[in-house]
Design an enzyme around this catalytic site. Structure first.
Site, PDB file in Angstrom:
ATOM      1  N   ASN A   1       0.801  -1.222   0.000  1.00  0.00           N
ATOM      2  CA  ASN A   1       0.000   0.000   0.000  1.00  0.00           C
ATOM      3  C   ASN A   1       0.839   1.280   0.000  1.00  0.00           C
ATOM      4  OD1 ASN A   1      -2.610  -1.278   0.083  1.00  0.00           O
ATOM      5  ND2 ASN A   1      -2.127  -1.864   2.193  1.00  0.00           N
TER       6      ASN A   1
ATOM      7  N   GLY B   1      -2.643  -7.922 -37.800  1.00  0.00           N
ATOM      8  CA  GLY B   1      -3.198  -8.997 -36.982  1.00  0.00           C
ATOM      9  C   GLY B   1      -2.139  -9.940 -36.442  1.00  0.00           C
TER      10      GLY B   1
ATOM     11  N   ALA C   1      19.952   4.520 -11.049  1.00  0.00           N
ATOM     12  CA  ALA C   1      18.872   3.586 -11.386  1.00  0.00           C
ATOM     13  C   ALA C   1      18.020   4.127 -12.527  1.00  0.00           C
ATOM     14  CB  ALA C   1      18.017   3.318 -10.157  1.00  0.00           C
ATOM     15  N   ARG C   2      17.750   5.422 -12.512  1.00  0.00           N
ATOM     16  CA  ARG C   2      16.893   5.993 -13.555  1.00  0.00           C
ATOM     17  C   ARG C   2      17.638   6.127 -14.873  1.00  0.00           C
ATOM     18  NH1 ARG C   2      13.656   9.778  -9.208  1.00  0.00           N
ATOM     19  NH2 ARG C   2      12.107   8.170  -8.746  1.00  0.00           N
TER      20      ARG C   2
ATOM     21  N   GLU D   1      19.644   8.327  -9.070  1.00  0.00           N
ATOM     22  CA  GLU D   1      20.150   8.862 -10.330  1.00  0.00           C
ATOM     23  C   GLU D   1      20.620   7.729 -11.240  1.00  0.00           C
ATOM     24  OE1 GLU D   1      21.826  13.221  -8.789  1.00  0.00           O
ATOM     25  OE2 GLU D   1      23.229  11.607  -9.281  1.00  0.00           O
TER      26      GLU D   1
ATOM     27  N   HIS E   1       2.738  -4.928 -37.869  1.00  0.00           N
ATOM     28  CA  HIS E   1       2.498  -6.372 -38.006  1.00  0.00           C
ATOM     29  C   HIS E   1       1.029  -6.696 -38.291  1.00  0.00           C
ATOM     30  CE1 HIS E   1       6.505  -6.865 -36.271  1.00  0.00           C
ATOM     31  NE2 HIS E   1       6.415  -8.168 -36.414  1.00  0.00           N
TER      32      HIS E   1
ATOM     33  N   GLU F   1       4.092   9.852 -13.860  1.00  0.00           N
ATOM     34  CA  GLU F   1       3.507  10.984 -13.152  1.00  0.00           C
ATOM     35  C   GLU F   1       4.393  11.429 -11.987  1.00  0.00           C
ATOM     36  OE1 GLU F   1       0.580   8.812 -15.473  1.00  0.00           O
ATOM     37  OE2 GLU F   1       1.971   8.152 -13.909  1.00  0.00           O
TER      38      GLU F   1
ATOM     39  N   GLU G   1      10.649   2.204 -11.352  1.00  0.00           N
ATOM     40  CA  GLU G   1      11.722   3.190 -11.126  1.00  0.00           C
ATOM     41  C   GLU G   1      11.181   4.619 -11.182  1.00  0.00           C
ATOM     42  OE1 GLU G   1      14.550   2.481 -10.058  1.00  0.00           O
ATOM     43  OE2 GLU G   1      14.846   0.387 -10.576  1.00  0.00           O
TER      44      GLU G   1
END
Length: 558
Positions: A296, A517, A419-420, A417, A515, A544, A540
């Site tokens: 949560n 279908g 990680a992103r 930093e 591609h 938003e 990560e």
């Protein structure tokens, strides 16, 4: 020369590279003025509404505008460096032109924050006079570079470059280019032929592949040589992550686990912790996993509830964690817990290096005080996601990261930093993979007596995939270079991740559209890439949240 007089892409480039670069530099200067006006306008909106949360559309739009402007700046600088090195060919000039045509137009006309949300200057409080002045300055450049001949010629370059490591010169130096080629050869030989099988069967990436990745030095790429690493920087990490993720995002993300754990321990660990864990991580002997998120909490780490209570020489961990990647086969976990329940928010959090035995599907967690269940996912497979429950799980007290309580959140923030930046690089790899698949199918699929690539709507999709992939690549490389030079780069890393994720999803969606279908059939790899691309806008730092962080940083500067 007016747009009506243009007959070929060579007319767009008729003034030479210097002229094009100059026009692009002028466009960046003009865009900066729009950005400055937007900052003023968004500050006013935040003041009027009583806070940044109440003005999210405008604030997040500011983040996207700044990202778009920085993208153009980095593309112009990329092309200027290539010119100085004598490597700015027609292909690269046309990519530059197409980038400025599209992103230059978006600044005034509307930037897509998502498929449903377009941010326009007025929404950020930019005066009409500023927008008109910008349009007057860039109108000729946008019109000339938007000519259909530019995309048509780019389509021919792309056709002839099929199978290349990059479509257009990436601007890497000789060493980085060699690393890129090495990773591509490995990926093409050992990953690409099997990736879709692993995905469809929801199988783990084979341990022999992980061993090969370790032998290539991926797990110790940025760790110092004294700990068994290669001592390279974030740019090298970008190149490696990009190419491995192009083969299969699961393989590209193996390095992410080591990167996060390695950076946490290197920056924050005691000498004993560094000596014990870093060499084993670098060698791939111990596989790490990050155990941060709770059911949560999501992005709200301040509300984290998992407890660690000291009992003699151990801490006992109790609580629930979720969205834990590759925990079953991991040997160590970096676990974020609350050690001081009286300290609300971030201050009571601590990080632990928790050892555990490897498990398997039959017995995922053969450890006392630890259980878990798999979360079935659309994509991003190969390592598997789990919910984990801790019930008195014991960790030796000496495994408290850094030896001091209450430092966990600060320690984690210091890794964001890197990680992103790495996530941005993974997004570039997925975007490139989607383009590869779309191009291959478009050239091979015959309809009405010719390859569908010869139809402009199809070819133009591939062209813009190539252009936006290069934009995202240059933005991620820029962030990596800033990090390597020791500069604060949370803003640049956030922009790279924000844009890279959007480009990966757009490329995957358009590649599937090419591609038709067949793209909806599980047997085609593009179906996997669509699923893999979707997660990049979420983990990560969801798009938003990322836009919120970027906006706050932008508004720090007066």
């Amino acid at each position: 020369m007016s747009i009506a007089e243009l007959k070929s892409p060579t007319d767009v480039l008729a003034g030479g590279a210097d002229a094009l670069l100059g026009r692009c530099a002028d466009a960046v200067t003009a865009a900066d003025k729009v950005l400055a006006a937007a900052k003023t306008g968004v500050r006013a909106k935040i003041q009027e509404t009583g806070g940044i949360d109440a003005a999210q559309h405008a604030a997040h739009g500011l983040a996207w505008l700044a990202t778009t402007v920085e993208s153009l700046r980095q593309m112009q600088l990329w092309a200027a460096r290539l010119k100085d090195e004598g490597k700015l060919g027609e292909f690269e000039q046309l990519i530059l032109a197409a980038a400025f045509a599209e992103y230059g137009a978006q600044i005034a006309g509307g930037i897509p924050m998502s498929q449903l949300e377009i941010i326009r200057p007025a929404a950020m409080g930019v005066p009409k006079s500023v927008v008109r002045a910008y349009e007057d300055q860039v109108a000729d450049l946008v019109a000339d570079c938007s000519h259909e001949s530019v995309k048509a010629r780019l389509a021919e370059h792309i056709r002839h470059a099929q199978g290349s490591t990059t479509f257009g010169n990436s601007g890497l130096d000789e060493t980085m280019s060699e690393i890129h080629e090495q990773m591509r050869k490995f990926s093409e030989a050992e990953v690409v032929p099997h990736a879709h099988e692993w995905h469809l069967a929801n199988e783990y990436i084979p341990l022999e592949i992980i061993q090969h990745v370790a032998e290539l030095g991926v797990f110790g790429l940025t760790l110092p040589e004294e700990y068994g690493g290669l001592g390279l920087g974030k740019l090298a990490m970008c190149v490696v992550s990009e190419e491995l993720s192009r083969g299969y995002i699961g393989v590209g993300s193996l390095g992410t686990r080591a990167e996060i754990a390695g950076e946490l321990i290197l920056q924050n660990g005691t000498p004993e912790q560094k000596a014990k864990y870093l060499p084993k991580i670098a060698a791939g002997e111990w596989l790490p996993t990050a155990v941060f998120t709770e059911p949560n909490t999501g992005s709200d780490l301040a509300s984290l509830k998992t407890r660690a209570v000291k009992d003699g020489t151990v801490y006992k961990i109790t609580g629930q964690k979720t969205w834990i990647t590759h925990p079953v086969r991991a040997d160590i976990m970096t676990v974020l817990t609350r050690t001081n329940p009286d300290e609300k928010g971030y201050k009571g959090l601590s990080m632990f290096i928790a050892e555990k035995p490897r498990g398997d599907d039959a017995n995922p967690f053969p450890a006392s005080g630890m259980t878990g269940g798999e979360i079935e996912v659309l994509g991003y497979r190969g390592m598997k996601e789990y919910d984990i429950s801790f019930d008195g799980f014991e960790v030796p007290a000496e495994n408290l990261l850094g030896g001091a309580e209450g430092q966990g959140f600060k320690q984690l923030m210091n890794t964001f930093e890197g990680a992103r930046i790495q996530t941005a690089a993974r997004a570039v790899g997925v975007a490139q993979c989607a383009m590869d698949l779309g191009l291959k199918y478009a050239l091979e699929r015959i309809q009405f007596g010719k390859p569908i690539y010869e139809f402009p709507r199809v070819a133009n999709k591939v062209v813009m995939m190539a252009v936006e992939t290069m934009i995202a690549r240059q933005l991620s490389y820029f962030a990596a270079r800033e990090k390597d030079e020791g500069h604060r780069c949370d803003l640049e890393a956030g922009m790279a991740k924000l844009l890279g994720a959007r480009v990966a999803w757009a490329n995957a969606d358009n590649a599937l559209q090419i591609h038709g279908g067949n793209g909806f059939a599980l047997e085609y790899p593009v179906s996997r890439v669509l699923c893999d691309a979707r997660i990049l806008n979420i983990f990560e730092g969801a798009a938003e949240i990322q836009a919120q962080v970027i906006a706050r940083r932008l508004l720090e500067d007066k």
